[in-house]
Design a protein around this motif. Structure first.
Motif, PDB file in Angstrom:
ATOM      1  N   THR A 218       1.157  -0.994  -0.335  1.00 18.48           N
ATOM      2  CA  THR A 218       0.240  -0.548  -0.011  1.00 18.48           C
ATOM      3  C   THR A 218       0.727   0.975  -0.360  1.00 18.48           C
ATOM      4  OG1 THR A 218       0.366   0.162   2.728  1.00 18.48           O
ATOM      5  CG2 THR A 218      -2.111  -1.435   1.307  1.00 18.48           C
ATOM      6  N   GLY A 219       2.378   1.374   0.683  1.00 22.13           N
ATOM      7  CA  GLY A 219       3.425   2.537  -0.375  1.00 22.13           C
ATOM      8  C   GLY A 219       4.154   2.418  -0.913  1.00 22.13           C
ATOM      9  N   LEU A 220       5.234   2.583   0.246  1.00 23.75           N
ATOM     10  CA  LEU A 220       6.420   2.876  -1.307  1.00 23.75           C
ATOM     11  C   LEU A 220       7.020   1.600  -1.330  1.00 23.75           C
ATOM     12  CD1 LEU A 220       8.583   4.929  -2.421  1.00 23.75           C
ATOM     13  CD2 LEU A 220       9.901   4.840  -0.450  1.00 23.75           C
TER      14      LEU A 220
ATOM     15  N   GLN B 126       6.575   9.859  -2.930  1.00 27.17           N
ATOM     16  CA  GLN B 126       5.751   9.772  -2.001  1.00 27.17           C
ATOM     17  C   GLN B 126       5.865  10.132  -0.605  1.00 27.17           C
ATOM     18  OE1 GLN B 126       4.455   6.869  -2.099  1.00 27.17           O
ATOM     19  NE2 GLN B 126       3.439   6.588  -0.119  1.00 27.17           N
ATOM     20  N   VAL B 127       6.769  11.133  -0.454  1.00 27.12           N
ATOM     21  CA  VAL B 127       6.720  12.385   0.727  1.00 27.12           C
ATOM     22  C   VAL B 127       5.667  13.773   0.544  1.00 27.12           C
ATOM     23  CG1 VAL B 127       8.268  13.845   1.757  1.00 27.12           C
ATOM     24  CG2 VAL B 127       8.869  11.685   1.758  1.00 27.12           C
ATOM     25  N   LYS B 128       6.365  13.977  -1.081  1.00 30.20           N
ATOM     26  CA  LYS B 128       5.386  14.752  -0.884  1.00 30.20           C
ATOM     27  C   LYS B 128       3.330  14.101  -0.737  1.00 30.20           C
ATOM     28  CE  LYS B 128       8.024  17.368  -4.367  1.00 30.20           C
ATOM     29  NZ  LYS B 128       8.717  17.572  -5.342  1.00 30.20           N
ATOM     30  N   GLN B 129       3.116  13.273  -1.458  1.00 26.99           N
ATOM     31  CA  GLN B 129       2.172  13.109  -1.337  1.00 26.99           C
ATOM     32  C   GLN B 129       1.057  12.629   0.403  1.00 26.99           C
ATOM     33  OE1 GLN B 129       2.218   9.298  -4.157  1.00 26.99           O
ATOM     34  NE2 GLN B 129       2.543   9.880  -6.070  1.00 26.99           N
ATOM     35  N   GLU B 130       2.254  11.659   0.793  1.00 21.98           N
ATOM     36  CA  GLU B 130       2.089  11.950   2.052  1.00 21.98           C
ATOM     37  C   GLU B 130       1.387  12.915   2.325  1.00 21.98           C
ATOM     38  OE1 GLU B 130       1.100   8.529   3.580  1.00 21.98           O
ATOM     39  OE2 GLU B 130       1.802   8.416   1.478  1.00 21.98           O
ATOM     40  N   ARG B 131       2.300  14.147   2.528  1.00 21.63           N
ATOM     41  CA  ARG B 131       1.895  14.914   2.805  1.00 21.63           C
ATOM     42  C   ARG B 131       1.241  15.965   2.866  1.00 21.63           C
ATOM     43  NH1 ARG B 131       9.231  16.822   3.222  1.00 21.63           N
ATOM     44  NH2 ARG B 131       9.081  16.061   5.962  1.00 21.63           N
ATOM     45  N   ALA B 132       0.552  15.758   1.519  1.00 22.32           N
ATOM     46  CA  ALA B 132      -0.425  16.589   0.822  1.00 22.32           C
ATOM     47  C   ALA B 132      -1.824  15.619   1.281  1.00 22.32           C
ATOM     48  CB  ALA B 132      -0.573  16.070  -0.684  1.00 22.32           C
ATOM     49  N   ARG B 133      -1.641  14.501   1.765  1.00 17.21           N
ATOM     50  CA  ARG B 133      -2.854  14.239   2.124  1.00 17.21           C
ATOM     51  C   ARG B 133      -2.695  14.711   3.984  1.00 17.21           C
ATOM     52  NH1 ARG B 133      -0.964   8.215  -0.496  1.00 17.21           N
ATOM     53  NH2 ARG B 133      -2.094   8.567  -2.196  1.00 17.21           N
ATOM     54  N   GLY B 134      -2.166  15.272   4.349  1.00 15.65           N
ATOM     55  CA  GLY B 134      -1.535  15.338   5.395  1.00 15.65           C
ATOM     56  C   GLY B 134      -1.419  14.853   6.779  1.00 15.65           C
ATOM     57  N   ARG B 135      -0.785  13.305   6.284  1.00 15.87           N
ATOM     58  CA  ARG B 135      -0.272  12.625   6.842  1.00 15.87           C
ATOM     59  C   ARG B 135       0.823  11.745   7.351  1.00 15.87           C
ATOM     60  NH1 ARG B 135      -2.410   7.618   2.793  1.00 15.87           N
ATOM     61  NH2 ARG B 135      -1.537   6.484   4.171  1.00 15.87           N
TER      62      ARG B 135
ATOM     63  N   GLY C  77       0.630  11.612  11.037  1.00 13.53           N
ATOM     64  CA  GLY C  77       1.589  10.971   9.876  1.00 13.53           C
ATOM     65  C   GLY C  77       2.438   9.641   9.377  1.00 13.53           C
ATOM     66  N   ALA C  78       2.131   9.893   8.293  1.00 11.61           N
ATOM     67  CA  ALA C  78       2.108   8.359   8.017  1.00 11.61           C
ATOM     68  C   ALA C  78       3.246   7.405   8.293  1.00 11.61           C
ATOM     69  CB  ALA C  78       3.145   8.258   6.948  1.00 11.61           C
ATOM     70  N   ALA C  79       2.395   6.231   8.770  1.00 12.09           N
ATOM     71  CA  ALA C  79       2.723   5.498   9.913  1.00 12.09           C
ATOM     72  C   ALA C  79       2.977   6.196  11.105  1.00 12.09           C
ATOM     73  CB  ALA C  79       4.395   5.195   8.650  1.00 12.09           C
ATOM     74  N   GLY C  80       2.314   7.214  11.662  1.00  9.77           N
ATOM     75  CA  GLY C  80       2.284   7.542  13.226  1.00  9.77           C
ATOM     76  C   GLY C  80       3.637   8.786  12.807  1.00  9.77           C
ATOM     77  N   GLY C  81       3.912   9.352  11.767  1.00  6.24           N
ATOM     78  CA  GLY C  81       4.714  10.231  11.547  1.00  6.24           C
ATOM     79  C   GLY C  81       6.051  10.041  10.555  1.00  6.24           C
TER      80      GLY C  81
ATOM     81  N   LEU D  38      18.940  10.670   1.773  1.00  3.54           N
ATOM     82  CA  LEU D  38      17.654  10.397   2.174  1.00  3.54           C
ATOM     83  C   LEU D  38      17.101  11.827   2.256  1.00  3.54           C
ATOM     84  CD1 LEU D  38      16.527   7.459   2.157  1.00  3.54           C
ATOM     85  CD2 LEU D  38      17.237   7.650   4.533  1.00  3.54           C
ATOM     86  N   ASP D  39      17.579  12.075   3.551  1.00  2.00           N
ATOM     87  CA  ASP D  39      17.614  13.629   3.914  1.00  2.00           C
ATOM     88  C   ASP D  39      17.024  14.554   3.343  1.00  2.00           C
ATOM     89  OD1 ASP D  39      17.787  12.530   6.363  1.00  2.00           O
ATOM     90  OD2 ASP D  39      19.343  13.345   6.360  1.00  2.00           O
ATOM     91  N   ALA D  40      18.025  14.578   2.374  1.00  2.34           N
ATOM     92  CA  ALA D  40      17.268  15.839   0.742  1.00  2.34           C
ATOM     93  C   ALA D  40      15.716  15.693   0.361  1.00  2.34           C
ATOM     94  CB  ALA D  40      18.144  15.155   0.178  1.00  2.34           C
ATOM     95  N   ALA D  41      16.222  14.239  -0.709  1.00  3.24           N
ATOM     96  CA  ALA D  41      14.616  13.557  -1.093  1.00  3.24           C
ATOM     97  C   ALA D  41      13.302  13.696   0.350  1.00  3.24           C
ATOM     98  CB  ALA D  41      14.968  11.889  -1.428  1.00  3.24           C
ATOM     99  N   ALA D  42      13.836  13.192   1.441  1.00  2.00           N
ATOM    100  CA  ALA D  42      12.440  13.495   2.786  1.00  2.00           C
ATOM    101  C   ALA D  42      12.191  14.859   2.976  1.00  2.00           C
ATOM    102  CB  ALA D  42      12.964  12.098   3.418  1.00  2.00           C
ATOM    103  N   GLY D  43      12.964  15.987   2.757  1.00  2.00           N
ATOM    104  CA  GLY D  43      12.601  17.090   3.215  1.00  2.00           C
ATOM    105  C   GLY D  43      12.201  16.590   4.400  1.00  2.00           C
TER     106      GLY D  43
END
Length: 554
Positions: A80-82, A100-109, A119-123, A146-151
């Protein structure tokens, strides 16, 4: 087939895979059991007494598959995820993560720092499946990448073998506070985490799953399994792979829903009381004696070919194995161990032999203690499996994914040692019981693909017949549980089966050394679909568990 306690259902006009009648075209189910199997003409006698008559329209009916090694929550999260399985490059993996990070943030998760409710998976964003051995960059992502992609989000990405992972700075901070991550064995400040450090960061990630997210992931796994004709799953849980709550919730969900049966194993040294409290069928499964070859944590007698200073990681000694097996045997509970490398398997076999000396070989054999994966076996080890009555719970898809002349096995071990891995034919000839599984999400839930992988092993001398592989993935999984009445369609057996859209049925030998393909009914052997590599696999039409339809329709 809604009221399985009273209804009688006649299925006819198909091909029923049964040792009771190799030419059977019909089957009667009464309640939760098979009542009769036979020919089309004889089926007429059952029409008047049936509550439902099902026209199979030529479909194949087989016992449902048993996947003898899964991790339901992790599999569902990948479904169901990445999911980075098969991702072609490091650059593409990072791009997928960023999307995936952008999608989860747009959903407020997903919050910026990975914390907080909702948060997604509890943050924490959890992904799986990267494999740097096939990437042109030939390396895993760094923490900075990883940090750069995950913001700045908390991210956990497990390697395909789930024995190492990369984690973002935000997630590492959570694991540092909870377990002192930087002081643990296997910690690396920038690269993948292994050993105790990996266990700690995984616990931190899974600990941020909400109850709803865990349930959704588990439901996704059960639904996918049912859609593939899988009627039972062996969940391999433990404190280093999931949690007691995770296993308890999975078993509760499976018992309350119409889906595959789930049998839990709790992989904790000395965890007999916990296993019983949770309702587990064994104190084993992923009780780690070592790690995995891809992460170079499988424990070897000789160093890795591509890491000459390393022989991997030993988590348990032979003495610890002996104590655990002896205690489980005294308690009448099945034990089991994760062991891949030859040194790890030596420790297991020495330990089980010592336990047999203490409590008696017959008592040890009677409980059918298990070894998960059991990849690097020589003739002496195979003989010891047979001597001690051990079940080999193995994953043929590992060979399909990493075997062959240019696969990961060769890179890690060299060609000679790689050719020794996963010797299914040798195990069968020695009388060692085989139970097939996927280790999902390490490899996908894919039962017919698993049968094909065993029958067309990349090392020809390790191949087994399609019939033997099918048995290992159906009846073998039940026998590993101590259930000898299930996994076969005969009168009196549980009505756990699947119907399939399949092509011509044939009898297949393991390879060209034997006359291989036959459609001659005079053989008296029930046929199975043609699984020649490159051809289509059967499509599941319906899955029935103990008389109840859990997928499709009859």
């Amino acid at each position: 087939m809604t009221d399985r306690t009273t209804r009688t259902v006649l299925l006819r006009g198909g091909n029923v895979h049964s040792p009771a009648d190799p030419f059977a075209t019909a089957m009667v189910v009464q309640g939760d059991a098979v009542a009769w199997i036979g020919s089309e003409g004889a089926a007429d006698a059952y029409v008047d007494g049936a509550d439902q008559v099902v026209d199979l329209a030529g479909a194949l009916v087989t016992p449902a598959f048993v996947d003898a090694h899964v991790h339901a929550t992790a599999t569902g999260l990948a479904l169901t995820g990445l999911d980075l399985t098969g991702c072609p490059s490091l650059a593409e993996a990072l791009a997928r993560l960023e999307r995936q990070v952008k999608q989860e943030r747009a959903r407020g998760r997903l919050t910026a720092a990975g914390g907080g409710a909702g948060g997604a998976a509890g943050g924490v964003l959890i992904g799986h499946g990267w494999d740097d051995t096939g990437w042109p960059e030939n390396r895993p992502p760094t923490r900075a990448e990883l940090d750069a992609a995950a913001g700045a989000a908390a991210v956990y990405l497990s390697r395909t073998d789930v024995h190492s992972a990369v984690a973002s700075t935000a997630l590492r901070a959570l694991a540092e506070r909870a377990a002192g991550l930087s002081s643990l064995a296997g910690h690396h400040p920038d690269g993948p985490l292994t050993r105790d450090a990996h266990h700690a960061v995984r616990r931190a990630a899974l600990g941020h799953l909400t109850a709803d997210q865990r349930r959704d992931a588990q439901q996704a796994t059960l639904a996918r399994a049912a859609s593939l004709g899988i009627g039972a799953l062996h969940e391999c849980a433990g404190p280093d792979i999931s949690s007691a709550d995770d296993l308890a919730e999975l078993l509760e969900l499976a018992a309350a829903s119409a889906g595959p049966d789930v049998f839990g194993y709790w992989g904790e040294l000395g965890g007999i009381d916990t296993a019983r409290r949770l309702g587990a069928v064994g104190a084993g499964g992923d009780l780690f004696v070592d790690g995995a070859l891809g992460s170079r944590t499988a424990c070897l007698h000789a160093p890795y070919s591509d890491a000459p200073d390393s022989t991997g990681t030993a988590y348990l000694t032979a003495e610890q194995v002996a104590d655990h097996v002896a205690a489980c045997t005294e308690a009448g509970l099945q034990a089991g161990f994760h062991a891949i490398g030859d040194a790890a398997l030596t420790a297991v076999l020495d330990g089980v032999r010592e336990a047999a000396r203490r409590v008696g070989t017959d008592r040890v054999r009677a409980l059918r203690h298990r070894v998960e994966h059991a990849e690097f076996l020589d003739d002496e080890a195979v003989a010891a499996f047979a001597e001690l009555g051990l079940v080999a719970s193995v994953q043929p898809a590992f060979d399909a994914a990493w075997g062959g002349e240019d696969g990961m096995y060769v890179r890690r071990l060299g060609a000679e040692r790689a050719r020794a891995l996963n010797p299914f034919s040798r195990l069968l000839r020695a009388g060692v019981p085989l139970a097939f599984g996927s280790d999902a999400p390490v490899t996908p839930l894919d039962p017919w693909g698993t049968v094909r992988a065993a029958a067309f092993h990349r090392t020809p001398e390790h191949r087994i017949s399609v019939r033997a592989a099918f048995t290992a993935h159906t009846r073998g999984g039940w026998r590993a549980l101590g259930r000898d009445d299930a996994g076969v369609l005969v009168p009196g057996a549980p009505a756990t089966f699947a119907t399939w859209q399949a092509g011509d049925l044939v009898v297949q030998a393991p390879d060209s050394r034997v006359a291989g393909w036959s459609t001659d009914p005079r053989s008296g052997t029930p046929g199975l679909p043609d699984l020649t590599p490159g051809g289509p696999l059967p499509v599941c039409l319906a899955t029935v568990v103990r008389g109840r339809v859990v997928y499709g329709a009859l």
